[in-house]
Structures are given as C-alpha cells and as structure tokens.
Design a protein around this motif. Structure first.
Motif, PDB file in Angstrom:
ATOM      1  N   LEU A 103       0.834  -1.205   0.000  1.00  0.00           N
ATOM      2  CA  LEU A 103       0.000   0.000   0.000  1.00  0.00           C
ATOM      3  C   LEU A 103       0.869   1.255   0.000  1.00  0.00           C
ATOM      4  CD1 LEU A 103      -2.800  -1.009   2.541  1.00  0.00           C
ATOM      5  CD2 LEU A 103      -2.961  -0.909   0.044  1.00  0.00           C
ATOM      6  N   LEU A 122       1.218   4.051  -3.037  1.00  0.00           N
ATOM      7  CA  LEU A 122       1.075   5.503  -2.881  1.00  0.00           C
ATOM      8  C   LEU A 122       2.321   6.208  -3.417  1.00  0.00           C
ATOM      9  CD1 LEU A 122      -0.355   8.053  -1.923  1.00  0.00           C
ATOM     10  CD2 LEU A 122       0.448   7.538   0.400  1.00  0.00           C
ATOM     11  N   LEU A 158      -1.523  -0.602  -5.194  1.00  0.00           N
ATOM     12  CA  LEU A 158      -2.585  -0.276  -4.237  1.00  0.00           C
ATOM     13  C   LEU A 158      -3.601  -1.423  -4.162  1.00  0.00           C
ATOM     14  CD1 LEU A 158      -3.025   3.484  -5.124  1.00  0.00           C
ATOM     15  CD2 LEU A 158      -2.393   2.584  -2.867  1.00  0.00           C
ATOM     16  N   ARG A 159      -3.988  -1.952  -5.299  1.00  0.00           N
ATOM     17  CA  ARG A 159      -4.950  -3.067  -5.306  1.00  0.00           C
ATOM     18  C   ARG A 159      -4.332  -4.351  -4.747  1.00  0.00           C
ATOM     19  NH1 ARG A 159      -6.699  -0.547 -10.461  1.00  0.00           N
ATOM     20  NH2 ARG A 159      -8.686   0.453  -9.966  1.00  0.00           N
ATOM     21  N   ALA A 182      -4.279  -3.981  -1.046  1.00  0.00           N
ATOM     22  CA  ALA A 182      -5.644  -4.119  -0.518  1.00  0.00           C
ATOM     23  C   ALA A 182      -6.038  -5.586  -0.457  1.00  0.00           C
ATOM     24  CB  ALA A 182      -6.618  -3.319  -1.377  1.00  0.00           C
ATOM     25  N   TRP A 219      -9.703   2.555   1.069  1.00  0.00           N
ATOM     26  CA  TRP A 219      -8.904   3.734   0.683  1.00  0.00           C
ATOM     27  C   TRP A 219      -8.055   3.410  -0.548  1.00  0.00           C
ATOM     28  CZ3 TRP A 219      -3.545   3.384   0.775  1.00  0.00           C
ATOM     29  CH2 TRP A 219      -2.864   4.543   0.406  1.00  0.00           C
ATOM     30  N   ALA A 220      -7.402   2.261  -0.518  1.00  0.00           N
ATOM     31  CA  ALA A 220      -6.487   1.886  -1.605  1.00  0.00           C
ATOM     32  C   ALA A 220      -7.226   1.701  -2.919  1.00  0.00           C
ATOM     33  CB  ALA A 220      -5.729   0.611  -1.237  1.00  0.00           C
ATOM     34  N   ARG A 221      -8.357   1.034  -2.880  1.00  0.00           N
ATOM     35  CA  ARG A 221      -9.111   0.801  -4.121  1.00  0.00           C
ATOM     36  C   ARG A 221      -9.676   2.108  -4.675  1.00  0.00           C
ATOM     37  NH1 ARG A 221     -10.182  -4.199  -1.575  1.00  0.00           N
ATOM     38  NH2 ARG A 221      -9.156  -5.826  -2.789  1.00  0.00           N
TER      39      ARG A 221
END
Length: 173
Positions: free
Chosen positions: A98, A102, A117-118, A121, A147-149
């Motif tokens: 994650l 970012l 990010l996915r 997650a 948040w990540a998705r």
C-alpha cells in the motif's frame, strides 16, 4: 585510486557497498525515494533492518505517511515483514505494498501505483479473512483496503500525480 576512492560521492568502481560488502545504493534520495545524483542533498534515509514492536512500526509508518514519505513508510513495513512472526508476514507485506503503491501514484506512475494499491488491498483483506481479525494492532484493514481501491481508481482516471501527504491513509481509527 582504490575502489574505496570516490569522486563527488560516487564509488570509483561504480558499486555502492555497505560495511559488510553487500551491494547498497548509497545515492541520496528525495522524499519519494527517487535516487538523486551523487553529492545532491537528499532526505535522511530510513535505516534498514530495524526490529520494532508492532506499535512502533505503526506509529513510525504513520508519521512518515503523514509527512508525505510513503517510500520510507514502506521500508518500515518491510522491516516488520522480514523480522516479524511468520504468520504476520502477509499483513506487513500488504501494508508495504500500500505504501509503495502511494509512492508510485505520487511519482506519476499510474499503472504501477494502481496495481500495487490493489495488490496491497487484496493482501490485507486476505490476511484479515484467514486470521479472522480485521483490526490487528488497531490497524483498520477494511478501511485501508477501501482507501487503496478508491485511490487506485482516481489515479487511473487522472494523469496528475497525487500529493502523497494529502492522500496519506490513517492506519488506525
């Protein structure tokens, strides 16, 4: 000149090594972890291989995320992943993904940012399901996955890099 000699901070043999002779990139880095030219002023690097408690890991990573330094937060999570209990490695690896997702999003790497990010997650959600625990050490795994998705979708829809500090997640709530 010997291999230890340097010109403008660069090793004469072109290979950075740590005290034990292992390859290590010693170039200075910016706040997002990008290498800068030898001799440039960079941000202080995160020490590697530090063993922290889970609470220390979460607090240090959050401070780095809040400061817009997700690459460095990733290194804190990576230390926990490598030194922590075997059954927590998926958790810490997912949190590291994650943070590096970012990082890529802030650097303008749309594909890499969204993908990591996915992936992060998925990893933290899988860990929560397998362990039956969705708030280890107070970390809001469901909130982080959401948040990540959401951020991954925004990263893919807009060509501009995101502001790492402004987009930093809250690890605990």
């Amino acid at each position: 000149m010997t291999d230890a000699d340097t010109t403008a901070g660069r090793p004469a043999d072109g290979r950075d090594r740590d005290a034990d002779g292992r390859a290590r990139n010693a170039r200075p880095r910016d706040g997002l972890g990008r290498p800068l030219p030898y001799g440039a002023a960079g941000v202080e690097r995160q020490p590697e291989g530090v063993v922290r408690t889970a609470a220390e890991t979460v607090a240090e990573a959050q401070a780095l995320l809040d400061a817009g330094r997700p690459f460095h937060a990733h290194e804190v999570f990576e230390d926990a992943w490598k030194s922590g209990p075997e059954d927590e490695r998926t958790l810490w690896r997912g949190l590291a993904q994650l943070a590096v997702g970012l990082t890529h999003a802030a650097r303008g790497n749309v594909t890499g940012g969204a993908r990591l990010l996915r992936r992060g997650a998925d990893a933290v959600e899988e860990w929560a399901v397998v362990r039956g625990e969705d708030r280890p050490y107070g970390i809001d795994l469901a909130g982080l996955a959401g948040w990540a998705r959401e951020l991954a979708g925004r990263v893919e829809s807009g060509p501009e890099p995101v502001d790492a500090a402004a987009e930093a997640p809250r690890l605990t709530s």
